[in-house]
Every structure is written in C-alpha cells, then in structure tokens.
Design an enzyme around this catalytic site. Structure first.
Site, short mmCIF file in Angstrom:
data_model
loop_
_atom_site.label_atom_id
_atom_site.label_comp_id
_atom_site.label_asym_id
_atom_site.label_seq_id
_atom_site.Cartn_x
_atom_site.Cartn_y
_atom_site.Cartn_z
N LEU A 31 -39.52 -27.40 2.06
CA LEU A 31 -39.58 -28.79 2.50
C LEU A 31 -39.53 -29.76 1.33
O LEU A 31 -39.57 -30.97 1.52
CB LEU A 31 -40.87 -29.03 3.28
N GLY A 32 -39.52 -29.22 0.12
CA GLY A 32 -39.52 -30.11 -1.03
C GLY A 32 -40.93 -30.56 -1.39
O GLY A 32 -41.14 -31.72 -1.76
N LYS A 33 -41.89 -29.63 -1.29
CA LYS A 33 -43.26 -29.97 -1.71
C LYS A 33 -43.28 -30.33 -3.19
O LYS A 33 -44.01 -31.21 -3.61
CB LYS A 33 -44.21 -28.78 -1.51
N ASP A 39 -49.77 -18.66 6.47
CA ASP A 39 -49.43 -17.38 5.85
C ASP A 39 -50.73 -16.71 5.41
O ASP A 39 -51.61 -17.37 4.86
CB ASP A 39 -48.60 -17.57 4.56
N ILE A 40 -50.79 -15.38 5.60
CA ILE A 40 -51.98 -14.65 5.15
C ILE A 40 -52.15 -14.83 3.65
O ILE A 40 -53.25 -15.06 3.14
CB ILE A 40 -51.83 -13.15 5.49
N LYS A 50 -48.98 -41.18 17.13
CA LYS A 50 -49.29 -39.89 17.75
C LYS A 50 -49.78 -38.91 16.67
O LYS A 50 -50.80 -38.23 16.85
CB LYS A 50 -48.02 -39.37 18.42
N CYS A 106 -26.48 -18.89 -22.93
CA CYS A 106 -27.07 -17.56 -22.96
C CYS A 106 -26.02 -16.47 -22.75
O CYS A 106 -25.26 -16.18 -23.65
CB CYS A 106 -28.23 -17.48 -21.97
N GLN A 140 -22.87 -15.01 -25.11
CA GLN A 140 -22.58 -13.59 -25.35
C GLN A 140 -21.15 -13.26 -24.92
O GLN A 140 -20.43 -12.53 -25.62
CB GLN A 140 -23.60 -12.72 -24.61
N HIS A 182 -31.41 -21.80 -23.44
CA HIS A 182 -31.17 -22.54 -22.18
C HIS A 182 -31.44 -24.03 -22.38
O HIS A 182 -32.55 -24.50 -22.13
CB HIS A 182 -32.08 -22.00 -21.08
N GLU A 214 -30.56 -26.44 -20.60
CA GLU A 214 -30.74 -27.17 -19.33
C GLU A 214 -32.20 -27.51 -19.04
O GLU A 214 -32.50 -28.52 -18.41
CB GLU A 214 -30.12 -26.41 -18.15
N1 GLN Z 1 -28.37 -10.85 -19.76
C1 GLN Z 1 -28.42 -11.43 -21.06
C2 GLN Z 1 -29.61 -10.95 -21.87
O1 GLN Z 1 -30.58 -10.47 -21.33
C3 GLN Z 1 -28.41 -12.95 -20.98
C4 GLN Z 1 -29.57 -13.53 -20.28
C5 GLN Z 1 -29.37 -14.97 -19.85
O2 GLN Z 1 -28.24 -15.43 -19.71
N2 GLN Z 1 -30.43 -15.67 -19.59
O3 GLN Z 1 -29.61 -11.07 -23.05
#
Ligand code: GLN
Length: 530
Positions: free
Chosen positions: A15-17, A146-147, A222, A376, A380, A501, A503
């Site tokens: 729900l986007g909590k 949920d339990i 309500k 990542c 590679q 990463h 991002e």
């Molecule tokens: N599978 C690759 C590794 O373990 C790259 C992992 C990833 O892209 N986050 O090194």
C-alpha cells in the site's frame, strides 16, 4: 528523547506504507524536527540479501553494508539521511540475537519466550535512535492480522504503555476498494483491519486511506465512527503522478499539524514549502530522453527501484522526462530494441541468465557510441565484452558464469573463495575509490576520492588490467590501488561503468554524477540524431 510513530498496514500489502511514513517524516523534518525511520520486516530471513527480486524487489544497501528492504531507499531519498544497519530489522535477525544470547547463557536460567524476550529485543530496536532524534518513525512490514507481525505489534503496544499515549502513536495505512458496479468505496475491510489492531491493544490515531476515488464526507464520517479516529484524521491518499507529491497531499490535509498535536510537539518553524515547489517542475519537463535498462527483471520494475529513481532525479536536473524501456537480455532481441534508445544502462545482477544479452548490449553501445552506464555486473560485462571483442580472448568470462573459463577476467578474490555462508558475506557497503586525474570519472565527481556502496562477490581481475587498458578500457578508479572500481573509454562520448551501486546515493535534489552524466550525454546523443 524521541517520540514514536508506528506505521501499520491493513487489508493488503504494497500500500506504500514506506512512502506514507517517509512523507510524514519529511513534513516533520520540514518543521525543523530531527527524524529517523526504522523498518521492521516480519519474515524469518535475517536480511533480504538472499531473496530473489521476484520475492522482494530491489535489495537496498546501506553505507555500513546492510542488505535491506527497498523502503529504506524511500527513507533516504525523502529524508536525505543515510540509513544504517540499525534502520532495518527482520524477525530473523531479532530471533538470531535472542538465540545467540541464550546460547551464551545470558538469560541466567530463564525460559526464553516471545514475550518478554523477543518483544524486549524488538523494543530495543525501536529505540535505536531515541537519543539522537525528535521523532522515530517505525514501519511494521506486512499486514495487520498476519501471525508473523504479532510480536512487533505487541512490542508497539508495550512501548505505548511504558512511554504514554502522547509519546507513541499509531498510524494505520489501509485500502478502500472501489466496487465499480455499485459505484462505491467500501470501508468494511478497513473496519476489520482496525478491529484486528484493537484486538492486540493498539488504537490508531490516524487512517491513511489508499483509494482510487476521492473520499466523501460520508465515507470519512463512517470510518471515523467505526474506527474511532477523528474525521479529519481520515486521510485520503489517492494514487499520485509522482511519489514526491505525497508529502504535499498530506500537508494539504493537515497531517503534520495533527501528528504534532497527537504527540504534543510544538514545532520550531512553520513548514518551508519550497521543497514541494521543486517537484512541480517534475511535472512540466520540456525535453524527453529515452533510456534503455537492459537487465533480467524487465517485467519487475521494483527490482530496479533506486535505478529508476536515480534516472528521474538526473532527468529533473536536466529538464528532461526520462522514458525508460526495459530490455530483457535473456529473451529479447537486444540490438533491435536498443535502436530507439538515447542512452543505455545495465543495472546490477546475479547469475548466468541474460549475461550474453548484456555483453551484446555493451558491444552495441561501444560500437555505436551510444551513452552507456554500467552498474556492478554492468561493469563486469563491459570487461568481458572488451576482453572478447577487442583483446581476442574469445573465452573470457567471469567465473560466476563459467568457472572453467581460460580467461577469468572477472573472478573471486581469495577472501571470497572461502566463504561458506551466502548471507551477508558479499563485499557490502561503502568503500573508497581513488580517481585518476583527467579521467571522465574525475570530471563527473569533481574529486580525487569517492565513497560508493558495494554489493558483489566478484571483481575485475587486476591481472588483466594492462591488456584491457591497451584496448582502450581504462581503469579510472581504484580501491586502495588493488581493486579496479571504475572503467571508462576515451574514444566514446560517454562510456563508464562502476563496480559499485551509484543509484543508492542519488537524491531528488542532488542527482548522482554518473546518472547526471548519462542523461546529459543521452540528450546530446538525441540532439545529434536530428
Ligand atoms: N553477480 C556479480 C557479483 O556478485 C555482480 C553483483 C551485482 O551486480 N550487484 O560480483
């Protein structure tokens, strides 16, 4: 001492909590309060690191190396606070702590039980930031009833008893389904889920109602009557064009004022509305740019949540709406699909499926001078592509995909070779990289050293660096002189890939330099096609 807001969810999951909690957090922060957020997931996995993206969506990585729920990404992007291991808890990690303590004999002969031992550990985790912030927002994953989530709700009830009703409140996020034939929004499921909460001794102060249709006064009254919340605390939360509209929507319904009142907080400043205004721009961007994301989970956008957000932040910074197309590198004819793209991104990934499609994607980007960002496994694959197609090592591969390869250009480090447990043992969290002066990376980041988040086991095998550099794939970032962190090409308008990463570090008002660079280069590429 912090006050606490417990966010629970009713009727259905998703729900986007996370967005609701982060939006409330943002409003309180804009009032000058110090806010932090904690996620509790009731599953038994110690963390989501071992789960498939089909189960869980993206795994978010914190600076200190926790593998966590993607909601932590919303918390970071809304609050601009770096999350840590203390911001994420699972039932598995809580049980693990309690069982380890039991094995050490620390319970001194007691019978170890859900109440009080598990609930005490949960309360301890709820209070992780109580000394350093004004409000801790605690999101309890799953759905009330949920339990699995019961011990978390029980801990919340106890916390309220101990700290008092002015210091701990519950906000319940629920769904009002719309029945088209009756043309009616239904309140019954929400009534039932609030009843479930009350059964365990929790009385919500506010309802956030996910709905496709506006809530009439009648519906609000309500819900107010049956769920025992004031009518003005029944908040309408319709689907928004952008998640960044949610805080303003809540502000318009005085969510912040009411929450402050419930908690007995007098804010130090009125809200600064500039934060909202910034996002108006996002709805009227004058340019468009097409980015292809080539990965394995093309049908599962949650798998690339932070990548999508990072692209959008960079788009906003360049007055461009980013149109994302997902290419399935396992099933699609990648080259045919890439023709439309102004820029290409390969996100992180694990396992062999779809790898050859990623390598073909990179070849296409390199040969056709299409802007490319590799993340990542994307880096590679860029190494494998260059080794095969430019250095004549036709068998080159990562030992993750072919452990018999003659040329392991991507390989495990000796440390990783002896790893027994799969969970929590990758190279995780922040690591430094020193950037080569004059490189594209150095230009984009504008500094000599960076810190970026990692989540991988394999590395670009440094033995192959001289050969690949001769083929134009330059290493422009090194971790402590031993591990290659960034590769780039000088003979290309924008070809860069990182072992980390980026991002996760992007913020709405502070796009990540590698994403910003990709969007700028892709806009240039688009303009040159005209
Ligand atoms: N599978 C690759 C590794 O373990 C790259 C992992 C990833 O892209 N986050 O090194």
């Amino acid at each position: 001492m912090s006050k606490f807001i417990i966010i629970t969810g009713g009727v259905v999951s998703s729900l986007g909590k996370g967005i609701s909690g982060a939006s409330i957090g943002k409003l309180l922060q804009l009032h000058g309060l110090k806010v932090n957020m904690i996620k509790c997931d009731p599953y038994i996995n110690v963390d989501p690191g071992t789960m498939s993206p089909y189960q869980h969506g993206e795994v978010f990585v914190t600076v200190d190396g926790a593998e966590a729920d993607l909601d932590l990404g919303y918390y970071e992007r809304f609050l601009d606070v770096n999350m840590t291991k203390a911001n994420t808890n699972t039932a598995g990690s809580i049980y693990q702590t309690v069982i380890d303590k039991e094995r050490r004999g620390e319970y001194l002969g007691a019978t170890v039980q859900v109440i009080p031992h598990i609930t005490n550990e949960i309360k301890k985790r709820f209070c992780a930031f109580e000394k350093e912030c004004d409000v801790s927002i605690i999101e309890i994953g799953g759905t009330v009833g949920d339990i699995e989530s019961l011990p978390f709700l029980e801990a919340a009830r106890q916390l309220r008893l101990e700290r008092g009703a002015k210091n701990v409140i519950c906000i319940h996020v629920t769904l009002l389904p719309y029945i088209a034939v009756a043309q009616e929004l239904k309140t019954k499921p929400s009534q039932h889920s609030v009843n479930k909460l009350r059964e365990v001794g929790i009385e919500p102060s506010m309802l956030i109602c996910r709905t496709e249709k506006p809530l009439s006064e009648g519906i609000k009254n309500k819900l107010s009557l049956f769920c025992n919340v004031p009518a003005q605390a029944v908040i309408e939360c319709a689907d928004a064009k952008s998640i960044y509209e949610v805080p303003r929507n809540f502000y318009n319904q005085k969510v912040d004022e009411q929450v402050l009142e419930f908690l007995g907080i007098t804010p130090t400043q009125p809200i600064n509305e500039n934060w909202f205004k910034f996002f108006d721009k996002a709805l009227t961007l004058s340019q468009k740019v097409k980015i292809a994301i080539a990965g394995k989970y093309s049908e599962l956008q949650d798998a690339y949540k932070s990548v999508n957000e990072a692209l959008r932040h960079a788009g906003m910074n360049n007055d461009a709406k980013v149109e994302i197309t997902y290419i399935n590198t396992e099933k699609d004819d990648v080259v045919a699909k890439l023709k439309e793209a102004d820029g290409i991104l390969i996100p992180g990934g694990f396992g062999t499926r779809g790898i050859e499609g990623k390598i073909n994607t990179i070849r296409y980007a390199r040969e056709n001078k299409v802007p490319f960002l590799g993340i990542c496994v994307g880096m590679q694959c860029a190494v494998i592509e260059a080794a095969r197609n430019l250095c004549g090592l036709t068998d080159a591969n990562s030992t993750e995909f072919d452990d018999q390869t003659k040329d392991p250009v991507v390989d495990l480090t000796p440390q990783q070779q002896n790893v027994e447990y799969k969970g929590g043992t990758m190279r995780l969290g922040h690591y430094t990289a020193d950037l080569a002066k004059g490189s594209l990376a150095h230009k984009l980041y504008g500094k000599d050293q960076i810190l970026e988040r990692h989540r991988h086991r394999y590395e670009f095998n440094p033995k192959y660096v001289p050969l690949l550099e001769k083929a134009g794939l330059k290493v422009s970032g090194w971790h402590e002189g031993v591990l290659p962190e960034i590769v780039e090409r000088e003979d290309h308008p924008y070809f860069i890939a990182g072992q980390f990463h980026p991002e996760f570090g992007s913020r709405p008002l502070r796009p990540h330099p590698l994403f910003d660079g990709l969007i700028k280069a892709s806009l240039k590429n688009k303009a040159s096609k005209k």
